[in-house]
Design a protein around this motif. Structure first.
Motif, short mmCIF file in Angstrom:
data_model
loop_
_atom_site.label_atom_id
_atom_site.label_comp_id
_atom_site.label_asym_id
_atom_site.label_seq_id
_atom_site.Cartn_x
_atom_site.Cartn_y
_atom_site.Cartn_z
N GLN A 254 0.84 -1.17 0.00
CA GLN A 254 0.00 0.00 0.00
C GLN A 254 0.88 1.23 0.00
O GLN A 254 1.91 1.27 0.64
N HIS A 255 0.45 2.25 -0.72
CA HIS A 255 1.30 3.42 -0.92
C HIS A 255 1.51 4.20 0.36
O HIS A 255 2.56 4.79 0.57
N VAL A 256 0.51 4.26 1.22
CA VAL A 256 0.66 4.93 2.51
C VAL A 256 0.18 3.98 3.57
O VAL A 256 -1.01 3.72 3.69
N LEU B 59 -3.98 13.36 3.50
CA LEU B 59 -3.47 13.85 2.22
C LEU B 59 -1.97 14.06 2.32
O LEU B 59 -1.50 14.94 3.05
N ILE B 60 -1.21 13.23 1.62
CA ILE B 60 0.25 13.28 1.65
C ILE B 60 0.76 13.80 0.31
O ILE B 60 0.47 13.22 -0.74
N LEU B 61 1.52 14.88 0.35
CA LEU B 61 2.16 15.41 -0.85
C LEU B 61 3.60 14.93 -0.90
O LEU B 61 4.26 14.83 0.13
N THR B 62 4.10 14.65 -2.09
CA THR B 62 5.46 14.14 -2.22
C THR B 62 6.14 14.73 -3.46
O THR B 62 5.48 15.00 -4.46
N ALA B 63 7.44 14.95 -3.35
CA ALA B 63 8.24 15.41 -4.49
C ALA B 63 9.65 14.86 -4.30
O ALA B 63 10.19 14.89 -3.19
N GLY B 64 10.22 14.35 -5.36
CA GLY B 64 11.55 13.76 -5.26
C GLY B 64 12.35 13.95 -6.53
O GLY B 64 11.80 14.18 -7.62
N ALA C 37 0.69 13.06 -5.12
CA ALA C 37 -0.10 13.12 -3.90
C ALA C 37 -0.79 11.79 -3.67
O ALA C 37 -1.12 11.07 -4.63
N ASP C 38 -0.98 11.44 -2.39
CA ASP C 38 -1.76 10.27 -1.98
C ASP C 38 -2.90 10.77 -1.10
O ASP C 38 -2.67 11.46 -0.10
N TYR C 39 -4.12 10.41 -1.47
CA TYR C 39 -5.31 10.84 -0.72
C TYR C 39 -6.01 9.61 -0.18
O TYR C 39 -6.48 8.75 -0.94
N LEU C 40 -6.08 9.49 1.14
CA LEU C 40 -6.72 8.35 1.79
C LEU C 40 -8.18 8.69 2.02
O LEU C 40 -8.51 9.51 2.89
N ILE C 41 -9.06 8.08 1.25
CA ILE C 41 -10.49 8.36 1.40
C ILE C 41 -11.01 7.75 2.68
O ILE C 41 -11.73 8.38 3.46
N ARG D 263 -10.34 3.72 5.20
CA ARG D 263 -9.46 2.57 5.40
C ARG D 263 -9.38 1.69 4.15
O ARG D 263 -8.37 0.99 3.94
N ARG D 264 -10.39 1.70 3.34
CA ARG D 264 -10.50 0.77 2.23
C ARG D 264 -10.06 1.33 0.88
O ARG D 264 -9.68 0.57 0.00
N VAL D 265 -10.11 2.65 0.72
CA VAL D 265 -9.89 3.24 -0.60
C VAL D 265 -8.89 4.38 -0.51
O VAL D 265 -8.93 5.19 0.42
N ALA D 266 -7.97 4.42 -1.47
CA ALA D 266 -6.98 5.50 -1.55
C ALA D 266 -6.78 5.89 -3.01
O ALA D 266 -6.85 5.06 -3.90
N LEU D 267 -6.53 7.19 -3.24
CA LEU D 267 -6.25 7.72 -4.57
C LEU D 267 -4.79 8.11 -4.65
O LEU D 267 -4.18 8.53 -3.67
N ARG D 268 -4.21 8.00 -5.85
CA ARG D 268 -2.81 8.31 -6.04
C ARG D 268 -2.63 9.02 -7.38
O ARG D 268 -3.19 8.61 -8.39
N ALA D 269 -1.82 10.08 -7.38
CA ALA D 269 -1.49 10.80 -8.61
C ALA D 269 0.01 11.05 -8.65
O ALA D 269 0.60 11.43 -7.63
N ARG D 270 0.65 10.84 -9.82
CA ARG D 270 2.09 11.05 -9.97
C ARG D 270 2.41 11.61 -11.34
O ARG D 270 1.82 11.22 -12.36
N TYR D 271 3.39 12.53 -11.35
CA TYR D 271 4.02 12.96 -12.59
C TYR D 271 5.49 12.60 -12.48
O TYR D 271 6.15 12.92 -11.48
N VAL D 272 6.04 11.93 -13.51
CA VAL D 272 7.43 11.47 -13.49
C VAL D 272 8.13 11.96 -14.76
O VAL D 272 7.60 11.84 -15.87
N PHE D 273 9.33 12.50 -14.56
CA PHE D 273 10.15 12.96 -15.67
C PHE D 273 11.47 12.20 -15.65
O PHE D 273 12.16 12.14 -14.63
N ASP D 274 11.84 11.58 -16.78
CA ASP D 274 13.10 10.86 -16.93
C ASP D 274 13.90 11.49 -18.05
O ASP D 274 13.36 11.83 -19.11
N ASP D 275 15.21 11.64 -17.82
CA ASP D 275 16.09 12.24 -18.82
C ASP D 275 17.45 11.55 -18.76
O ASP D 275 18.02 11.39 -17.68
#
Length: 458
Positions: free
Chosen positions: A18-20, A386-391, A415-419, A421-433
């Protein structure tokens, strides 16, 4: 893909389904993405001394940490506990409870995601766009015993591409971990795992043509730990095997390693770390095995820190050496670092560093190179759920026997949004170079990917 056992970030075998969620009891070696640092992520830091909250400027954080480290032990509250990172801390109202039966707990997750990429083949020119749909079920059973521990985990990931079905791939994994507590100061642990994986197109040396490269990986490790007085002794043996499909089977290899580590507590907040690793790599199917078979050694010394609510982690430096059967060798400075800084109770900054020797059989056959990686990540708890992340992570590969140098960069934000105990949303933008230079350069490419995911958790 293959490489030294010096600690590093890794993408394969993620142990937390699980992401979080609370921290997993086992840690697997990871490959970690490439990227760069982002300056000025945070402006302030918080420290707690004697029960009082003190705000300090980031430039003074190291000085404050040193004062805390060498302060008398009785100056701190005896029941004060070390901070827990934003991602590892429990959230009782949002953490999945699992299903308890006897002395065991079952947790399961179903991850659904859709990702859009503008360079699905990681090509230098003529990039192709695609949308990737994925379904990833997983389950974990762990014991709840007061002594000893057992954990079994399995899962899979099934990817489908909207435009390029040739890139569709199914992967799976299974892992076992068992720990035997011998008395109050000693433990013996056995871990074993098997997986079917696919090499990412964004790996710097991955082929750009043909079908995706698939392979099987098996890992077995036996580790013993003994603690006495102010010392902790750790020893272990491990074996890792890669078996590639089709014509890629010349990359099949087996790596056996032995490691030893000593942790000595200098003060309740600072420790001395000494560790050594020796390994042997054998490529049985390679047409000229002498140029790829090798023996490696890494010696590291460093310090570990635990400044209660301010910082924890370790920094190690030393020497690496790898000798090939053909007679050539590579050696240099080895680095392994991982630090967590807690500027506030809602923010965690993680900094990592690694430098060691590697070799690869891929688009450029087998060429030894020295790999250097540095990374940073910020996790911030904007809301309780609601957990925000950047790396970001930057890396460089300096090849020893050819004129080639690769600059590798990877960055992500999400960001990870915990709705509940049963449901969570996840969004990511990734850049590779990746930028490759020299007479024997391989390829340059950029890739952008945006992912939306939904997790159902037991």
């Amino acid at each position: 893909m293959t490489g030294s056992d010096t600690p590093r970030l890794e993408r394969q075998f993620p142990l937390c389904a699980q992401h979080v969620a609370p921290r997993c009891e086992m840690v697997d070696r990871s490959m970690g993405k490439k990227g760069r640092f982002r300056a000025g992520l945070l402006r302030g830091s918080l420290a707690t001394v004697g029960g009082y909250l003190v705000r300090v400027n980031p430039a003074l954080s190291l000085f404050a940490a040193s004062l805390i480290a060498f302060a008398p032990v009785h100056a701190l509250a005896q029941d004060q506990q070390a901070s827990v990172s934003v991602r590892d801390r429990p959230r009782e109202e949002y953490d999945p409870l699992g299903l308890r039966f006897g002395g065991f707990t079952l947790n399961a997750t179903l991850d659904l995601s859709a990702a859009s990429t503008d360079n699905v083949f990681a090509e230098e020119t003529g990039a192709d766009e695609d949308v990737i749909y994925a379904v990833a079920p997983s389950a974990r059973v762990r014991s709840n015993w007061s002594r000893h521990a057992i954990q079994v985990e399995a899962g899979g990931r099934f990817e489908s591409h909207e435009d390029f079905s040739s890139e569709d791939a199914d992967t799976n994994f299974a892992r076992f971990y068992g720990r035997l507590d011998v008395g109050a100061r000693s433990t013996v642990a056995l871990s074993a795992s098997t997986a079917h994986e696919v090499e990412s197109r964004t790996e710097p040396d991955a082929p750009t043509g043909g079908d995706p490269v698939e392979y099987d990986r098996q890992d077995v490790a036996l580790t013993a730990v003994h603690t006495f007085n102010r010392f902790k002794l750790t020893g272990g043996v491990a074996q890792r095997t890669f078996e590639f499909d089709g014509t890629q089977n010349i990359r099949d290899n087996e790596e056996t390693s032995i490691r030893a580590r000593v942790d000595a507590e200098l003060t309740p907040r600072i420790g001395l770390v000494l560790q050594a690793v020796a390994d042997e790599r054998d490529y049985d199917n390679h047409p000229t095995p002498a140029i790829v078979n090798s023996e490696g050694r890494t010696l590291l010394a460093g310090v570990s820190v635990n400044f209660t609510d301010l910082m924890r982690g370790e920094i190690n430096v030393g020497q690496f050496e790898r000798e090939y059967d053909a007679g050539n060798s590579v050696e240099g400075l080895a680095v392994a670092a991982n630090l967590e800084w807690y500027p506030t109770g809602l923010t965690t900054v993680t900094v990592t560093g690694r430098r060691n020797t590697e070799d690869v059989i891929g688009a450029t056959e087998s060429q030894p190179f020295t790999e250097t990686e540095f990374g940073a990540r910020v996790d911030h708890e904007l809301l309780r759920n609601l957990i925000l992340t950047a790396g970001a992570q930057i890396g460089r590969r300096d090849y020893e026997s050819i004129d080639r140098e690769d600059e590798v960069l990877s960055a992500d934000v999400g960001a990870d949004y915990l709705i509940n105990r049963r449901v969570a949303l996840r969004a990511r933008y990734v850049f590779d170079d990746v930028q490759s230079s020299g007479i024997d350069r391989y390829r340059d490419f950029e890739a952008n990917a945006f992912t939306l995911g939904l997790s159902f958790r037991l």
